[in-house]
Design a protein around this motif. Structure first.
Motif, PDB file in Angstrom:
ATOM      1  N   PHE A 101       0.837  -1.198   0.000  1.00 21.01           N
ATOM      2  CA  PHE A 101       0.000   0.000   0.000  1.00 21.01           C
ATOM      3  C   PHE A 101       0.875   1.253   0.000  1.00 21.01           C
ATOM      4  O   PHE A 101       0.570   2.240  -0.674  1.00 21.01           O
ATOM      5  N   LEU A 102       1.963   1.216   0.777  1.00 22.71           N
ATOM      6  CA  LEU A 102       2.931   2.315   0.800  1.00 22.71           C
ATOM      7  C   LEU A 102       4.256   1.764   0.279  1.00 22.71           C
ATOM      8  O   LEU A 102       5.048   1.209   1.042  1.00 22.71           O
ATOM      9  N   PRO A 103       4.517   1.875  -1.017  1.00 20.91           N
ATOM     10  CA  PRO A 103       5.666   1.209  -1.644  1.00 20.91           C
ATOM     11  C   PRO A 103       7.027   1.585  -1.074  1.00 20.91           C
ATOM     12  O   PRO A 103       7.973   0.805  -1.166  1.00 20.91           O
ATOM     13  N   LYS A 104       7.144   2.765  -0.477  1.00 17.52           N
ATOM     14  CA  LYS A 104       8.436   3.208   0.052  1.00 17.52           C
ATOM     15  C   LYS A 104       8.671   2.796   1.503  1.00 17.52           C
ATOM     16  O   LYS A 104       9.752   3.017   2.045  1.00 17.52           O
ATOM     17  N   TRP A 105       7.637   2.196   2.138  1.00 19.74           N
ATOM     18  CA  TRP A 105       7.770   1.815   3.551  1.00 19.74           C
ATOM     19  C   TRP A 105       8.193   0.352   3.620  1.00 19.74           C
ATOM     20  O   TRP A 105       7.377  -0.552   3.602  1.00 19.74           O
ATOM     21  N   ILE A 106       9.485   0.156   3.736  1.00 19.04           N
ATOM     22  CA  ILE A 106      10.022  -1.202   3.762  1.00 19.04           C
ATOM     23  C   ILE A 106      10.035  -1.767   5.183  1.00 19.04           C
ATOM     24  O   ILE A 106       9.631  -2.912   5.414  1.00 19.04           O
ATOM     25  N   ALA A 107      10.499  -0.981   6.143  1.00 18.99           N
ATOM     26  CA  ALA A 107      10.587  -1.437   7.539  1.00 18.99           C
ATOM     27  C   ALA A 107      10.731  -0.224   8.442  1.00 18.99           C
ATOM     28  O   ALA A 107      10.908   0.903   7.968  1.00 18.99           O
ATOM     29  N   GLY A 108      10.663  -0.476   9.746  1.00 16.51           N
ATOM     30  CA  GLY A 108      10.853   0.597  10.706  1.00 16.51           C
ATOM     31  C   GLY A 108       9.608   1.439  10.905  1.00 16.51           C
ATOM     32  O   GLY A 108       8.529   1.132  10.378  1.00 16.51           O
ATOM     33  N   PRO A 109       9.730   2.537  11.666  1.00 19.37           N
ATOM     34  CA  PRO A 109       8.573   3.378  11.950  1.00 19.37           C
ATOM     35  C   PRO A 109       8.121   4.185  10.740  1.00 19.37           C
ATOM     36  O   PRO A 109       8.872   4.359   9.772  1.00 19.37           O
ATOM     37  N   ILE A 110       6.892   4.665  10.807  1.00 15.33           N
ATOM     38  CA  ILE A 110       6.351   5.496   9.743  1.00 15.33           C
ATOM     39  C   ILE A 110       7.173   6.773   9.624  1.00 15.33           C
ATOM     40  O   ILE A 110       7.707   7.278  10.620  1.00 15.33           O
ATOM     41  N   SER A 111       7.293   7.287   8.413  1.00 14.72           N
ATOM     42  CA  SER A 111       8.088   8.490   8.178  1.00 14.72           C
ATOM     43  C   SER A 111       7.524   9.230   6.974  1.00 14.72           C
ATOM     44  O   SER A 111       6.677   8.720   6.237  1.00 14.72           O
ATOM     45  N   THR A 112       8.034  10.442   6.775  1.00 12.89           N
ATOM     46  CA  THR A 112       7.612  11.221   5.611  1.00 12.89           C
ATOM     47  C   THR A 112       7.960  10.488   4.324  1.00 12.89           C
ATOM     48  O   THR A 112       7.172  10.445   3.369  1.00 12.89           O
ATOM     49  N   GLU A 113       9.138   9.879   4.286  1.00  8.83           N
ATOM     50  CA  GLU A 113       9.549   9.116   3.115  1.00  8.83           C
ATOM     51  C   GLU A 113       8.624   7.928   2.895  1.00  8.83           C
ATOM     52  O   GLU A 113       8.260   7.595   1.755  1.00  8.83           O
ATOM     53  N   ALA A 114       8.207   7.277   3.986  1.00  8.63           N
ATOM     54  CA  ALA A 114       7.373   6.077   3.885  1.00  8.63           C
ATOM     55  C   ALA A 114       6.031   6.358   3.230  1.00  8.63           C
ATOM     56  O   ALA A 114       5.471   5.494   2.548  1.00  8.63           O
ATOM     57  N   LEU A 153      -5.488  -8.135   0.925  1.00 10.28           N
ATOM     58  CA  LEU A 153      -4.533  -7.994   2.021  1.00 10.28           C
ATOM     59  C   LEU A 153      -3.844  -6.641   2.171  1.00 10.28           C
ATOM     60  O   LEU A 153      -3.624  -6.187   3.305  1.00 10.28           O
ATOM     61  N   PRO A 154      -3.418  -5.955   1.099  1.00 11.95           N
ATOM     62  CA  PRO A 154      -2.500  -4.820   1.259  1.00 11.95           C
ATOM     63  C   PRO A 154      -2.962  -3.699   2.172  1.00 11.95           C
ATOM     64  O   PRO A 154      -2.153  -3.117   2.895  1.00 11.95           O
ATOM     65  N   CYS A 155      -4.240  -3.365   2.160  1.00 16.00           N
ATOM     66  CA  CYS A 155      -4.710  -2.264   3.005  1.00 16.00           C
ATOM     67  C   CYS A 155      -5.466  -2.753   4.241  1.00 16.00           C
ATOM     68  O   CYS A 155      -5.007  -2.585   5.362  1.00 16.00           O
ATOM     69  N   ALA A 156      -6.625  -3.382   4.033  1.00 15.25           N
ATOM     70  CA  ALA A 156      -7.487  -3.742   5.163  1.00 15.25           C
ATOM     71  C   ALA A 156      -6.840  -4.738   6.107  1.00 15.25           C
ATOM     72  O   ALA A 156      -6.822  -4.542   7.331  1.00 15.25           O
ATOM     73  N   ALA A 157      -6.300  -5.824   5.562  1.00 16.13           N
ATOM     74  CA  ALA A 157      -5.707  -6.845   6.423  1.00 16.13           C
ATOM     75  C   ALA A 157      -4.498  -6.302   7.163  1.00 16.13           C
ATOM     76  O   ALA A 157      -4.357  -6.496   8.379  1.00 16.13           O
ATOM     77  N   LEU A 158      -3.620  -5.607   6.444  1.00 17.50           N
ATOM     78  CA  LEU A 158      -2.397  -5.110   7.079  1.00 17.50           C
ATOM     79  C   LEU A 158      -2.701  -4.026   8.106  1.00 17.50           C
ATOM     80  O   LEU A 158      -2.031  -3.932   9.141  1.00 17.50           O
ATOM     81  N   THR A 159      -3.719  -3.217   7.853  1.00 17.62           N
ATOM     82  CA  THR A 159      -4.126  -2.215   8.846  1.00 17.62           C
ATOM     83  C   THR A 159      -4.566  -2.890  10.136  1.00 17.62           C
ATOM     84  O   THR A 159      -4.167  -2.488  11.240  1.00 17.62           O
ATOM     85  N   ALA A 160      -5.385  -3.940  10.022  1.00 16.29           N
ATOM     86  CA  ALA A 160      -5.846  -4.665  11.206  1.00 16.29           C
ATOM     87  C   ALA A 160      -4.677  -5.343  11.920  1.00 16.29           C
ATOM     88  O   ALA A 160      -4.566  -5.299  13.149  1.00 16.29           O
ATOM     89  N   SER A 181     -18.648  -4.512  10.064  1.00 15.94           N
ATOM     90  CA  SER A 181     -18.281  -5.723   9.328  1.00 15.94           C
ATOM     91  C   SER A 181     -17.595  -5.400   8.001  1.00 15.94           C
ATOM     92  O   SER A 181     -17.699  -6.140   7.035  1.00 15.94           O
ATOM     93  N   GLY A 182     -16.895  -4.265   7.966  1.00  8.91           N
ATOM     94  CA  GLY A 182     -16.086  -3.937   6.803  1.00  8.91           C
ATOM     95  C   GLY A 182     -14.782  -4.707   6.827  1.00  8.91           C
ATOM     96  O   GLY A 182     -14.517  -5.508   7.734  1.00  8.91           O
ATOM     97  N   GLY A 183     -13.938  -4.466   5.828  1.00  8.24           N
ATOM     98  CA  GLY A 183     -12.712  -5.242   5.682  1.00  8.24           C
ATOM     99  C   GLY A 183     -11.801  -5.220   6.883  1.00  8.24           C
ATOM    100  O   GLY A 183     -11.379  -6.270   7.380  1.00  8.24           O
ATOM    101  N   VAL A 184     -11.476  -4.031   7.402  1.00 12.29           N
ATOM    102  CA  VAL A 184     -10.556  -3.931   8.535  1.00 12.29           C
ATOM    103  C   VAL A 184     -11.128  -4.622   9.765  1.00 12.29           C
ATOM    104  O   VAL A 184     -10.432  -5.381  10.454  1.00 12.29           O
ATOM    105  N   SER A 185     -12.396  -4.388  10.039  1.00  7.98           N
ATOM    106  CA  SER A 185     -13.019  -4.948  11.242  1.00  7.98           C
ATOM    107  C   SER A 185     -13.090  -6.472  11.199  1.00  7.98           C
ATOM    108  O   SER A 185     -12.859  -7.151  12.197  1.00  7.98           O
ATOM    109  N   VAL A 186     -13.421  -7.031  10.030  1.00  9.34           N
ATOM    110  CA  VAL A 186     -13.498  -8.488   9.916  1.00  9.34           C
ATOM    111  C   VAL A 186     -12.113  -9.112  10.050  1.00  9.34           C
ATOM    112  O   VAL A 186     -11.928 -10.119  10.745  1.00  9.34           O
ATOM    113  N   PHE A 187     -11.116  -8.516   9.411  1.00 11.00           N
ATOM    114  CA  PHE A 187      -9.754  -9.021   9.576  1.00 11.00           C
ATOM    115  C   PHE A 187      -9.306  -8.909  11.036  1.00 11.00           C
ATOM    116  O   PHE A 187      -8.641  -9.814  11.557  1.00 11.00           O
TER     117      PHE A 187
END
Length: 350
Positions: A101-114, A153-160, A181-187
Motif C-alpha cells: 500500500f505504501l511502496p516506500k515503507w520497507i521497515a521501521g517506523p512510519i516516516s515522511t519518506e514512507a 490484504l495490502p490495506c485492510a488486512a495489514l491495517t488490522a 463488518s467492513g474489511g478492517v473490522s473483519v480481519f
C-alpha cells in the motif's frame, strides 16, 4: 460489455478516473503494454479489492489529496510476475505477488519518506491488466490463498494486523472490540481470535451478527437497537472494558470507544466513517487510554502477516466478486455499504 482476456504483447486495458467526483468518471482505455526497467517487475494483475479510501478518491472527498485526472485507481492488487528488469534480484518471473500500500515503507517506523508514494494519489493504481512496480514494493503471497483472496490484504488486512501487533500486541485472554463488518473490522476479528483474544463486535443487523459469530465473535452488539453500545460492551466484559479497540467510526464514535475501554487500553483510530458536531474533548481525560492513529504497515509487517495467515490457515472473507468489465458496478455496490468483508474485482471476464 464483454472484454477479451489480455494477451501479453498487444494492448492492455486499464480504468482511469477521468473526472473524479462520480461513477461516470471511471473510464476504460487501451494502452501499449508497459515494460519494466532496472529494478522493476511487470505484473499481470489477477485481482483487485476495494477500500473505503478508493471510494472517497473516486468521489473526490479524500482529505486534501487531489487525484490527477486520468489516474488509474485502487491501492490493492495481486497477480503474477511476467517480466523483470535487469537489476531485479528478489523477485522472479512466475512469482505470485501483491503490491505494498505504501511502496516506500520497507521497515521501521512510519516516516515522511514512507508515505511519499501512494497508489492513485502519486502514482497509478492496480485497476489494470498489467502493472509495473518496483521489486521492493512487492510481497510474496501466501501459497494457501487465491489471487482474489490475496488482493484483499495490502490495506485492510495489514491495517488490522498492525493495529493489533505493532504498538501493544494483543495478549491471550485480552478483550478486543471491533466495529462493524467492513474489511478492517473483519480481519481484526479473525486476527484477534488467532491471538487468543475474546472479541466483542458491534454491528447493524442480526444477519451480520450471525456471520460475525460464525467467524468467532464472542459477543455481538446491535448498535442500531442499542445506541449505548459502550455500556453493553462494558457489561459484556464484566465491567472491565476492552483492552484493544478497532475504531473505524472516527470522531463520531470515539467518545463511546473511550467509555468502553479498559484502564490502560489502546484505541486504534483507523477510519473516518462517521462525523460528529458534539464530540467533547474532555472525554479524552475521562479514562486512561492510549489513542493511536493507525495506518497500514510496512513491507516487513506485510510479510510477517502473510506468514501467520499461511501457518494458521486464515481465509479472507469476500462478500462478492465482480468481473473486470463490472468495475463500475463494484464501486456502486461497495457504496451501498451492504457488503460483509471485502469486495473484489477479478481481472478476467468469464
Amino acid at each position: 460489455m464483454k472484454l477479451r482476456a489480455h494477451q501479453h504483447g498487444g494492448l492492455m486495458r486499464s480504468y482511469h478516473l477521468d473526472k473524479p467526483g462520480s461513477f461516470d468518471g471511471l473510464v476504460l482505455r487501451d494502452h501499449p503494454d508497459p515494460q519494466p526497467s532496472n529494478a522493476e517487475v511487470l505484473i499481470r494483475v489477477r485481482a483487485t479489492s476495494l477500500n473505503y479510501r478508493d471510494l472517497l478518491l473516486l468521489k473526490g472527498h479524500y482529505g486534501r489529496s487531489a487525484v490527477p485526472a486520468g489516474r488509474i485507481p485502487l491501492s490493492d492488487g495481486a497477480g503474477e510476475v511476467i517480466a523483470v528488469g535487469p537489476r531485479v534480484s528478489r523477485i522472479k518471473v512466475g512469482d505470485r505477488v501483491a503490491g505494498s500500500f505504501l511502496p516506500k515503507w520497507i521497515a521501521g517506523p512510519i516516516s515522511t519518506e514512507a508515505i511519499s508514494v501512494q497508489p492513485t494519489i502519486s502514482e497509478d493504481g492496480w485497476l489494470t491488466e498489467l502493472r509495473v512496480a518496483d521489486e521492493d514494493a512487492c510481497v510474496s503471497l501466501p501459497d494457501s490463498l487465491t489471487f482474489e483472496e490475496a488482493a484483499t490484504l495490502p490495506c485492510a488486512a495489514l491495517t488490522a494486523w498492525s493495529a493489533l501487533t505493532a504498538f501493544r500486541p494483543v495478549l491471550p485472554g485480552e478483550i478486543v472490540l471491533t466495529q462493524g463488518s467492513g474489511g478492517v473490522s473483519v480481519f481484526a476479528l479473525q486476527f484477534a481470535k488467532l491471538m487468543g483474544a475474546r472479541v466483542i463486535v458491534t454491528t447493524s443487523s442480526a444477519e451480520k451478527a450471525a456471520k460475525l459469530t460464525a467467524l468467532g465473535a464472542d459477543v455481538t452488539i446491535n448498535y442500531r437497537e442499542d445506541p449505548d453500545w459502550h455500556i453493553a460492551a462494558r457489561k459484556a466484559s464484566h465491567g472491565r472494558g476492552a483492552d484493544h479497540i478497532i475504531e473505524v467510526g472516527g470522531v463520531g464514535t470515539l467518545e463511546r470507544s473511550i467509555k468502553a475501554a479498559a484502564l490502560g487500553a489502546q484505541i486504534n483510530l483507523i477510519g473516518v466513517l462517521s462525523k460528529s458536531t458534539t464530540f467533547d474533548p474532555a472525554s479524552l481525560g475521562s479514562n486512561i487510554v492510549t489513542v493511536i492513529r493507525s495506518t497500514v504497515g510496512s513491507r516487513r509487517q506485510f510479510e510477517a502477516m502473510n506468514e501467520a495467515i499461511d501457518a494458521q490457515g486464515l481465509r479472507p472473507v469476500i462478500d462478492r466478486i465482480f468481473s473486470f468489465s463490472e468495475a463500475r458496478q463494484a464501486f456502486e455496490y461497495f457504496d451501498t455499504g451492504a457488503h460483509f468483508g471485502k469486495v473484489v474485482i477479478r481481472h478476467t471476464d468469464e
